[in-house]
Motif scaffolding. Sequence first.
Motif, mmCIF file in Angstrom:
data_model
loop_
_atom_site.group_PDB
_atom_site.id
_atom_site.type_symbol
_atom_site.label_atom_id
_atom_site.label_comp_id
_atom_site.label_asym_id
_atom_site.label_seq_id
_atom_site.Cartn_x
_atom_site.Cartn_y
_atom_site.Cartn_z
ATOM 1 N N THR A 320 0.846 -1.201 0.000
ATOM 2 C CA THR A 320 0.000 0.000 0.000
ATOM 3 C C THR A 320 0.880 1.249 0.000
ATOM 4 O O THR A 320 1.855 1.340 0.752
ATOM 5 C CB THR A 320 -0.914 0.015 1.232
ATOM 6 O OG1 THR A 320 -1.704 -1.180 1.238
ATOM 7 C CG2 THR A 320 -1.825 1.226 1.217
ATOM 8 N N LYS A 321 0.546 2.206 -0.855
ATOM 9 C CA LYS A 321 1.283 3.467 -0.933
ATOM 10 C C LYS A 321 0.347 4.628 -0.633
ATOM 11 O O LYS A 321 -0.848 4.430 -0.393
ATOM 12 C CB LYS A 321 1.905 3.627 -2.324
ATOM 13 C CG LYS A 321 2.922 2.560 -2.679
ATOM 14 C CD LYS A 321 3.514 2.813 -4.065
ATOM 15 C CE LYS A 321 4.549 1.759 -4.422
ATOM 16 N NZ LYS A 321 5.127 1.997 -5.782
ATOM 17 N N LYS A 322 0.877 5.842 -0.662
ATOM 18 C CA LYS A 322 0.060 7.036 -0.472
ATOM 19 C C LYS A 322 -0.236 7.653 -1.838
ATOM 20 O O LYS A 322 0.656 7.852 -2.648
ATOM 21 C CB LYS A 322 0.774 8.044 0.424
ATOM 22 C CG LYS A 322 -0.051 9.303 0.716
ATOM 23 C CD LYS A 322 0.644 10.235 1.700
ATOM 24 C CE LYS A 322 0.601 9.672 3.092
ATOM 25 N NZ LYS A 322 1.102 10.633 4.096
ATOM 26 N N ASP A 323 -1.508 7.902 -2.077
ATOM 27 C CA ASP A 323 -1.935 8.502 -3.332
ATOM 28 C C ASP A 323 -1.450 9.952 -3.389
ATOM 29 O O ASP A 323 -1.793 10.761 -2.532
ATOM 30 C CB ASP A 323 -3.461 8.449 -3.432
ATOM 31 C CG ASP A 323 -3.961 8.752 -4.841
ATOM 32 O OD1 ASP A 323 -3.280 9.491 -5.565
ATOM 33 O OD2 ASP A 323 -5.040 8.245 -5.196
ATOM 34 N N PRO A 329 -4.573 6.417 1.349
ATOM 35 C CA PRO A 329 -3.925 5.148 1.006
ATOM 36 C C PRO A 329 -4.306 4.711 -0.408
ATOM 37 O O PRO A 329 -5.457 4.862 -0.823
ATOM 38 C CB PRO A 329 -4.480 4.173 2.052
ATOM 39 C CG PRO A 329 -4.914 5.034 3.189
ATOM 40 C CD PRO A 329 -5.380 6.315 2.570
ATOM 41 N N PHE A 331 -4.357 1.384 -2.706
ATOM 42 C CA PHE A 331 -4.238 -0.073 -2.682
ATOM 43 C C PHE A 331 -4.081 -0.615 -4.109
ATOM 44 O O PHE A 331 -4.654 -0.083 -5.055
ATOM 45 C CB PHE A 331 -5.484 -0.696 -2.048
ATOM 46 C CG PHE A 331 -5.733 -0.265 -0.634
ATOM 47 C CD1 PHE A 331 -5.068 -0.864 0.419
ATOM 48 C CD2 PHE A 331 -6.634 0.755 -0.354
ATOM 49 C CE1 PHE A 331 -5.292 -0.467 1.729
ATOM 50 C CE2 PHE A 331 -6.872 1.159 0.950
ATOM 51 C CZ PHE A 331 -6.191 0.549 1.988
ATOM 52 N N ASN A 353 -8.342 3.938 -3.871
ATOM 53 C CA ASN A 353 -8.244 4.358 -2.469
ATOM 54 C C ASN A 353 -8.990 3.428 -1.533
ATOM 55 O O ASN A 353 -8.895 3.567 -0.317
ATOM 56 C CB ASN A 353 -8.765 5.788 -2.319
ATOM 57 C CG ASN A 353 -7.938 6.797 -3.092
ATOM 58 O OD1 ASN A 353 -8.466 7.593 -3.856
ATOM 59 N ND2 ASN A 353 -6.620 6.773 -2.915
#
Length: 397
Positions: A320-323, A329, A331, A353
């Motif tokens: 998972t990263k940051k948009d 988050p 996904f 998200n």
Amino acid sequence: MSTKREHSQDAVDTASKKRRIAADDALGSKITNLMHAVNEVLNHGASDDNDDIKEYMGEEAYGHLSELQLALDWQAAADGMLSIYRANVSKLPKSIPAFTVSAWKASEIPVKFPALPQILDITLETAVFTHQGITAGRAGDLSYERLEWVGDSYLELTCTLLIAQTFPAFSPGKTSQLRERCVKNLTLAAYARYYGFDQRARIPQEYLDSKHPTKDQDMTKIMGDIFEAYVAAVVLSDPENGVARVTEWLKQLWALELKKDIVEGERNPKFDSPMWNLRGAVDNVEIRSSTTVELGPKDQLQKLLGSKGIRLAYREAAPTKKDRSNKLPLFTIGVYLDGYGKKELQLGYGKGNGKKDAGQRAAQMALDNKKLMKELTDKKKLHDAQIEREREALEST
């Protein structure tokens, strides 16, 4: 008998209330007299007189007396703030009628931040920028911490109504994500800094210390709270038009935050939600499910490939990263097939998200792969035919 007891209890409550009021008045009178005495000593006249007083009392005692004067002044200001707050909170509108909040339109998105609405009461305006650590510390002292609790409710409700009317076809999960983008502390703190709230805030020095381990995090929370307090102060100071003024201001601010979503939403087919198109009181209303239900990508994929012994699984395909676009988050979900001679075959992946949204996109990617779908559906036909032959063989024995 019960009535007599009730009257007796009312009399006791009234007497108790009168005693409390009398005690508060007596204490208030003593504090007022103390304030006058301290002010008379410290503000006696010329600076030479003050020097004489300082020499007579000693440096330390004179310093304590000055601190007492400051505390008493703050207490008087806090009492004034509290009285204004109590007077106005009774006039606070109990809700925001839906008709005062209209949907966003792409043509009405502003090109810059809107003007700041004015707070019509100087006491409430002072409280908005006052940290509780600067006050005397009493429970009744008015500061932004108390106001932000009211403002938070107006922000949440206004944002919910705006999103619900603008995006009626969105799922509750998607609308919640949009609302979170609008009301989270990071967004509100950015607004507060744009309007210069950080320059007006009266905050204890410890929060401003560059060596404070959580300075940035604490200041983001403080700025977000001050913004919420400002919303409350505009409403409280203007019982007649405060809600309308705040709603229009927030609508323009959030239109800039959700600009891409609003523009994209207008390109999609219109959906008239019965939430905003009411029929009134109608007899014999029957709610039926539609005879033609459009399946989502995941259901379409299951219908296309699903069979006995065949398994489609959705799980995270990447960390998972940051948009970057909204700081939420992000996904990455993959869809995998076990069956038709394949093991853990990735059919597609999607990003979103929310995990459900990402899963739907993964299924859509698989459906768009026409070559792979043709290969797997041909195998499904053979697979289903074999199952049918085995069933017939069992029935004939």
